[in-house]
Design a protein around this motif. Structure first.
Motif, PDB file in Angstrom:
ATOM      1  N   ILE A 125     -16.397  -3.278   1.070  1.00  0.00           N
ATOM      2  CA  ILE A 125     -16.161  -1.921   1.565  1.00  0.00           C
ATOM      3  C   ILE A 125     -14.839  -1.835   2.315  1.00  0.00           C
ATOM      4  N   THR A 126     -14.606  -2.744   3.245  1.00  0.00           N
ATOM      5  CA  THR A 126     -13.458  -2.643   4.157  1.00  0.00           C
ATOM      6  C   THR A 126     -12.275  -3.513   3.753  1.00  0.00           C
ATOM      7  N   GLU A 154     -15.237   7.361  -2.813  1.00  0.00           N
ATOM      8  CA  GLU A 154     -16.118   7.340  -1.640  1.00  0.00           C
ATOM      9  C   GLU A 154     -16.426   5.918  -1.181  1.00  0.00           C
ATOM     10  N   ARG A 155     -16.218   4.964  -2.052  1.00  0.00           N
ATOM     11  CA  ARG A 155     -16.271   3.545  -1.713  1.00  0.00           C
ATOM     12  C   ARG A 155     -15.418   2.824  -2.747  1.00  0.00           C
ATOM     13  N   TYR A 160     -19.832  -2.920  -7.672  1.00  0.00           N
ATOM     14  CA  TYR A 160     -19.816  -1.694  -6.880  1.00  0.00           C
ATOM     15  C   TYR A 160     -18.707  -0.765  -7.388  1.00  0.00           C
ATOM     16  N   TYR A 171     -22.091   3.607  -6.764  1.00  0.00           N
ATOM     17  CA  TYR A 171     -22.156   2.709  -5.626  1.00  0.00           C
ATOM     18  C   TYR A 171     -22.553   1.285  -6.025  1.00  0.00           C
ATOM     19  N   PHE A 179     -11.851   2.607   4.409  1.00  0.00           N
ATOM     20  CA  PHE A 179     -13.289   2.801   4.259  1.00  0.00           C
ATOM     21  C   PHE A 179     -13.986   2.103   5.418  1.00  0.00           C
ATOM     22  N   VAL A 226     -21.753   3.142   3.494  1.00  0.00           N
ATOM     23  CA  VAL A 226     -20.336   3.457   3.690  1.00  0.00           C
ATOM     24  C   VAL A 226     -20.259   4.841   4.315  1.00  0.00           C
ATOM     25  N   MET A 246     -19.354   7.966   2.105  1.00  0.00           N
ATOM     26  CA  MET A 246     -20.244   8.422   1.032  1.00  0.00           C
ATOM     27  C   MET A 246     -20.834   9.783   1.365  1.00  0.00           C
ATOM     28  N   LYS A 286     -27.130   5.304   3.020  1.00  0.00           N
ATOM     29  CA  LYS A 286     -25.742   4.970   2.687  1.00  0.00           C
ATOM     30  C   LYS A 286     -25.224   3.852   3.577  1.00  0.00           C
TER      31      LYS A 286
END
Length: 301
Positions: free
Chosen positions: A236-237, A79-80, A65, A31, A249, A282, A285, A280
């Protein structure tokens, strides 16, 4: 009475902050896997009567990340996203014995210009870890420009009392990150039963002297606990370089972070070591709580 030295006044500070999950475990590489920040500070006078001094700060930093496993080539199993963020900030801290008001501006960039892939593989080589192979799916390039703010208020402080309590608030608003945070900061020193005010303490990054201020020796434990509301996080997005399955995500709106640290300083050096736990950020995750370590060092002159 806090121990002081009238001949050790320091108005300038250079330093670094390095975050890495390897500082709490040789098996973690997940992460938020590494962060590096370099800064310069200068204490000056202020034209505002309500504040006793001002600290100007220039900062450049990088955040890296990756998914829970740092070597996931297919987006389906991530997961991310892989993401890097390179940034520069200028801020001014307006300070008195009860409060700190910080206002600043920030610029940044994601993708290859952040240098994240190169930096992570360099770190892996240093620790004899295999290179990551998922960076060709990373978040696409995006530039950031925006503002940042912080307000800290002392709630409980007595010079010869071993405990202090403060209220901390931060806000970031830019094209990549937008969030607001609020929480508490606790210091305790049960050995010497003395703590510096928030206007001249390593805990708040204000241990530079101006005017009649004196250097204050510090050695104590501290906790910063705060909740964050995430409005935007493009690491993330953001759109991916490769995403054949069109996987999305999603940010977790509310997060909670706890920073447990030991702080120490001498006339010209500051040092602190931290263990940081985060919920978390995200939704995809699997791990509900993540942790990493942070080492902070600076030289004052």
């Amino acid at each position: 009475m806090c121990k002081t030295n009238t001949h050790a006044q320091t108005k300038h500070e250079i330093g670094l902050i390095n975050d890495n999950d390897l500082y709490v475990s040789f098996y973690l590489d997940e992460y938020y896997t590494n962060g590096l920040e370099l800064f310069y500070k200068q204490a000056t006078s202020t034209n505002y009567d309500f504040f006793n001094k001002k600290i100007r700060q220039f900062t450049i930093g990088q955040n890296i990340y990756n998914p829970q496993d740092s070597d996931v080539t297919k987006v389906t199993f991530q997961e991310r996203p892989y993401a890097g963020y390179l940034y520069a900030n200028y801020s001014e801290h307006l300070i008195n014995t009860k409060s700190i008001l910080t206002l600043g501006a920030t610029v940044g960039v994601t993708n290859t210009k952040s240098g994240a892939e190169w930096a992570q593989n360099f770190i892996h080589t240093f620790y004899n870890i295999d290179p990551s192979n998922g960076w060709d799916t990373q978040i696409k390039e995006k530039y950031a420009i925006g503002v940042l703010a912080n307000y800290t208020r002392s709630i409980l402080y007595k010079e010869n009392f071993p405990l202090s309590l403060s209220w901390i608030n931060t806000a970031k608003l830019n094209n990549v990150f937008t969030n607001i945070s609020s929480g508490i900061a606790i210091r305790f020193n049960f050995l010497k039963k003395e703590l510096a005010p928030i206007s001249n303490s390593t805990f708040f990054g204000t241990a530079l002297q101006y005017g009649d201020e004196k250097w204050i020796k510090e050695s104590y434990f501290g906790i910063k606990s705060f909740a964050t509301y995430q409005i935007k996080d493009e690491t993330i997005t953001g759109e991916l370089e490769k995403n054949p399955t069109q996987k999305e995500f999603h940010i977790e709106p509310w997060t909670w972070q706890n920073d447990f640290g030991f702080y120490w300083n001498s006339k010209h050096t500051n040092f602190s070591y931290h263990i940081i736990y985060c919920t978390k950020n995200v939704q995809e995750m699997r791990t509900k709580i993540t942790r990493y370590g942070s080492i902070q060092f600076s030289y004052k002159f």
